[in-house]
Design an enzyme around this catalytic site. Sequence first.
Site, PDB file in Angstrom:
ATOM      1  N   GLU B 494       8.178   1.073  -6.490  1.00 45.94           N
ATOM      2  CA  GLU B 494       8.621   2.309  -5.835  1.00 45.94           C
ATOM      3  C   GLU B 494       8.389   2.336  -4.330  1.00 45.94           C
ATOM      4  OE1 GLU B 494       6.451   5.077  -8.270  1.00 45.94           O
ATOM      5  OE2 GLU B 494       8.254   5.510  -9.433  1.00 45.94           O
ATOM      6  N   LYS B 607       4.616  -2.355  -4.648  1.00 46.43           N
ATOM      7  CA  LYS B 607       3.609  -1.455  -5.196  1.00 46.43           C
ATOM      8  C   LYS B 607       3.071  -2.005  -6.511  1.00 46.43           C
ATOM      9  CE  LYS B 607       3.263   3.380  -6.839  1.00 46.43           C
ATOM     10  NZ  LYS B 607       4.102   4.513  -7.290  1.00 46.43           N
ATOM     11  N   GLN B 608       3.984  -2.639  -7.278  1.00 42.86           N
ATOM     12  CA  GLN B 608       3.629  -2.959  -8.662  1.00 42.86           C
ATOM     13  C   GLN B 608       4.561  -4.035  -9.206  1.00 42.86           C
ATOM     14  OE1 GLN B 608       5.428   1.071  -9.069  1.00 42.86           O
ATOM     15  NE2 GLN B 608       5.260   0.552 -11.222  1.00 42.86           N
TER      16      GLN B 608
END
Lengths: 792, 792
Positions: B494, B607-608
């Site tokens: 995100e 982010k991930q």
Amino acid sequence: MSEIQYNNNDPWSIGEAGFDAECLGKTESIFCQGNGYMGVRAASEERYAARRCGTFVAGTFARFSSREPPEIPNCPDMTGMDFWLDGIPLNLLTGRTEKYRKGLNLKNGELIRSFTWEAGTVKAGFRFRRFVSMERKHLFVQRAEITNLGQALELEIVSGINGQVTNGGSQLFDEGEKAITEKSYLQMYALTTQPNIPFAFTCLHLFYLQGRQIFPAADVRMSRRVLENRYQLTVEPGQTIVIEKMCSIHTGRDRDARRRGDTPEQLKARAVDELGCAADYSYEQLLAESANAWDNIWSAADAEIFSDDATDQPTLNFARYHMHIMAPDDERMNIGAKGLSGEGYKGHTFWDTEIFLLPYFTLCYPETAEKLIKYRYLGLAGARKKARANGYLGAQYPWEAAYPADGETTPLLGPPDIVTGRQSAIWSGLIEQHITGDVVYGLKQYVDITGDTRFLNAYGYEIILDTALFWAGRFEWNDKLRRYELRDIIGPDEYREHVDNNAYTNHIAHWNLSLAVSVYEKLEQNRPALLGRLKRKLGLPDGVAEWKSILDRTYLPKPDAQGIIPQDDGYMQAKRISLDSYKNSKQAASIFRHYNHEQIRKMQISKQADVLLLLLLLEQRFPKSIVKKNWRFYEPRTLHDSSLSLSTHAILAADFGESDTAYAFFQKEKDIDMGENMRSSDEGLHAAAMGGIWQTVVFGFGGLRIVDGRLRIEPSLPLSWNQIRYSFYWQGARLMVEAGHDAAIVTNRTEGKVVSFDAFGIPHTLNGSASIDYEIPVNHQIKINETRMEKA
Amino acid sequence: MSEIQYNNNDPWSIGEAGFDAECLGKTESIFCQGNGYMGVRAASEERYAARRCGTFVAGTFARFSSREPPEIPNCPDMTGMDFWLDGIPLNLLTGRTEKYRKGLNLKNGELIRSFTWEAGTVKAGFRFRRFVSMERKHLFVQRAEITNLGQALELEIVSGINGQVTNGGSQLFDEGEKAITEKSYLQMYALTTQPNIPFAFTCLHLFYLQGRQIFPAADVRMSRRVLENRYQLTVEPGQTIVIEKMCSIHTGRDRDARRRGDTPEQLKARAVDELGCAADYSYEQLLAESANAWDNIWSAADAEIFSDDATDQPTLNFARYHMHIMAPDDERMNIGAKGLSGEGYKGHTFWDTEIFLLPYFTLCYPETAEKLIKYRYLGLAGARKKARANGYLGAQYPWEAAYPADGETTPLLGPPDIVTGRQSAIWSGLIEQHITGDVVYGLKQYVDITGDTRFLNAYGYEIILDTALFWAGRFEWNDKLRRYELRDIIGPDEYREHVDNNAYTNHIAHWNLSLAVSVYEKLEQNRPALLGRLKRKLGLPDGVAEWKSILDRTYLPKPDAQGIIPQDDGYMQAKRISLDSYKNSKQAASIFRHYNHEQIRKMQISKQADVLLLLLLLEQRFPKSIVKKNWRFYEPRTLHDSSLSLSTHAILAADFGESDTAYAFFQKEKDIDMGENMRSSDEGLHAAAMGGIWQTVVFGFGGLRIVDGRLRIEPSLPLSWNQIRYSFYWQGARLMVEAGHDAAIVTNRTEGKVVSFDAFGIPHTLNGSASIDYEIPVNHQIKINETRMEKA
């Protein structure tokens, strides 16, 4: 348990010497600050579970839902600031606190809280100062001075705007928008729920280390409804760091915003501009500017007591301070029952204004009084709405008023009934109807005192005639007894619901209608065109024959054989019970732990002055000799569970010469807010009691009264007072009264104004820039001695 | 600073050994209790400034205003109880606290908090116990045991229902009604704002002195939104007083209330009746009954770790406990991103359900899984609404979901942008579109695992085809590159907004559309009537030629020369910066203190897990050899600022044989909620991370996987583990896997069910009530050793 202290050397100072985390509400309310535009509770910077911050903008109301009455919204909080010292949160429940003092300067409105605090290896001195500017109505300034009394210190500060504040759990603002302007102004822009009033909350932090401005980096922290900056600073031993937090509130309801037709963007930008301008000045400069505005207020009217008891003058200053911070300079709003000091009574206006607060303003600050009454003129819209809803013509004023056009805003449900377990109905919005007469009483008193006929023509006649139209329809014909009555009423004594012929209400209604008849006839003669316009606008009858017929046959409760006026149809027949345990209870309304309203009505229990208030307000209707008899009858039956009760008792006792009894009641009046009950002011202080204190001094001991338009000055001092000095305006002339036990001097300070007044049965005429002195008759003194002997 | 502790002797116990008034949110969230119907934060009885109580009923949502998304309302609090001992308020910041412990029993759901407290002359032992009944879904029981360790004690207790609770300042209940029934039941009845869901909160206090029931007089205390009883008791030295507070919640949305069509009066009366029935049993009996219900849950699926590290098994139990208390037994609702443990993410459902939580339920509690997916079937109404609003056909699932028919409920504004100072837009509701594919992924996995073709016919096909219709319209033709693309997207990562051709999203959309083509063709052959009905209902095209044409020409990012799949069109060209300081930051999202979204998009920052998640979920689409390469490329560029990131990294590392690297990530997963950051769980615990923990154990180390409908079991244990044992259901058969480092045993416990699965390239067939054991190939072990050497 802490307590409120006076300062023997400074009658403008009140303080709290100890910190009590359980009873924060007390000083939050009674040390509240404001300027008529906004009120800010004196909540601590650091947070505690019982902390109840409150920031209110006068005359803004919002509904949580369409099922609930409008109420004054508790604004996002800017008083809160969190401090960590070497990672230890500042909290006076932990560590060691010394030299704690929280004090309010009633003269310039500055609040100062200071202490030293030690926790672990940390030791620091804190001094928090703040004021709401009396000069810049949108401005509120805070200052934190932190002196490192220990080793080098890492100081962390989180401060900003917290919109998680609610009104007892009800949120009256939308989520709002948060913005940072010029990397330094924090701003929250939010609309109230219903209606959508825009509010801009803006704040700015300035830092000084050892007197020099510094610019620490700010780390923005945001959570729901919260916008804050976090600062980290190193403070060397002995250094003092100062944080100035400049805060402002602007709303779309502000007169200037309305006039300019500000868009939201303009409102926000103006808030930043104005705060920037204020920030060009130092805290001391802004405080001096505000103190100057306060001085202008104080110099407009004197009120001095020379007493053996050093708490008397501070009490009077306290009352006057609070009346000024709660009084709006805007006819679209009025004074709430808690002023701007708490959420209690939703910020609504009651009869408290006309009967308890207005006299101070009418006599000393007539421009303010004019606006307070003009609010009632604007309120005719709401009063007509209420009358129509109840099936009446004319104007029936709401028991509780918010926006002028709202009409009735009294909530419908109260606490659970002890018998049924269900929430009881609140009836005052429906049947406590004397408010309509009270409004007219306040208006008439204003016109008598100021001689403001312009106001009467423009607004007053319309109020008097339209309320009369309501009463004419409200009176019910009792065919059996051949008289007009008011049935199913609550009088001033709110413990007796659904009574018939409450003496106060019958009389005030009758007085209101009588006044209208004389106004009607006067206008018929002198201003037929004006009368014609009002007749068409209000739908007035053609002539006053019907009104006169009602007046002639109105049932007006009269003194019985013992001289007692029955409070209502059932009172004299009701059972008397011992009230000792309730009178001695620390908690008001403790009687409801044993009885419900229906049961109380069957007993001789009064919440507050009722017949006595009638004797005070309409004394011309009764022989003087019955006042004392009724006082002696009703006082033992009265719980004084309303803060509106004591001053009436004090004034009347002074009237019939028992000024030491009066003084004992005056002492009790102090306790309403300043006393040792640390919880009674949690929801805000008792606004009407402020007016009551001033009235007790000036009407009671000062003997000032206006009866049928005539001024009377008959001082009657308690033993512990040597002298009293007060000033007021009478039909444009500034009068000063100086009185001792034996004699009084009245000075007319206004060149060219001739004034007449009565004193102890003798009429006096006083030219401008002249004085009259006269003796206070001995029989007054004798009565005082009698009273003393009774007590000894 | 306190910390969370495991109990070496009891893998079902977690505790906190110290009290920290600043960090109450931590254990309030992670020791949260519930039963799928309601969740109750483990807030202290006594009040502190930072206390944040929370009580949530699954699947209830209300809007504060029509401008705001629906959110799960924080209910009036019944956990609070105030105590005064000889007038001193119980407050652990004052006096002396010893033997403090707060602990949660994960097996039976009981929370116990105990300490001794000394203040002034007062000394007492406190033991608070409470549980939310897993048997009686409306019931929540509290018990306070107070032993007087000092001299005779006056104990004052105020306890009841406090409706001043808000959701971060937003009130989602109306003022409500308060009532006292049978002089002992306190009840608050309130409606949520929009829509108006009725809630009845009821509580009852029972007292025992030295084990014998007593009946102290209750003094009712009421303020706005608050209904409480006050009790005063004398406790002699050595005596123990016990207060049991039985609490219940019923709502008009409860299935049984709906079915019966309860009127408000019936709802209130039934709440009192049911609470009265519960009060016929003792605390211990009610707890035993609830523990029994918990035992039934635990016995339905095993998950055991034999590890050198005594915190591994409690971690897994912790994750499972929380998944059960957050999972509703009702298809009208789903699991929120914080479960029922806090207000965070407004109780909304994200892709967290399908990708992180659903596998546990599908494999171990398929009845619960079925309801979670049926919620998405009901959600087609909302998904269609969202698609239409965005100009698409078919069903586009909302990024955040509340009521199934709501459609998109993602808030529109986030924190202020560091550059502009204005609140930034939240784009995920508009352009984070992979959720639609994720929902179908979860559905397909459920059908593969359970073989539930009935569900497929009734609900599944419609979801698959309607989402395909959306994707078919969403794909954009790039005429220059002659391909279909997805532009202006947010992928799972995100931090990168407005990217083109996010690999994960392109693939999951393509997979979704492919599945629909095969379903369409299958139905065309086998169930033409069903297809006809769906075609008419959904407006499906006549034949799949167009869909196939899109599928053939979809741009599906492929591994580059180095084997790296570009996360999106700009990623490989973006600048790489050092992330060390952000990776080491205690605070997530610390990068936003320096960059805004637009700036971050120009850097290689994730982010991930994004590409890695694609490799996990759609492994059949990629050569196995690239997994490790992409892991090595992306992990250093990933901040793991989402709690959804670690488990994917752990599982893939176990997959390519680096089970000790995987184990290091598993350790980090513990820290998401149980770690030393005392603030990260304030808004509620991380629901998806609970699923991530279980998946790391069972999918990662346990080697369980479903690929293209085939079951695979390839365990790969970390060095510190000796054995793992887990069970699950595969197409109706209960399978048990027991694995060590060298060999695994798979047992089919279901008579008559034949099961086939793959292990290390070899297909196995397993009859009912039979076991298969097989070796874990050496190359797996070698890889582990390689990893060890690398690290040494």
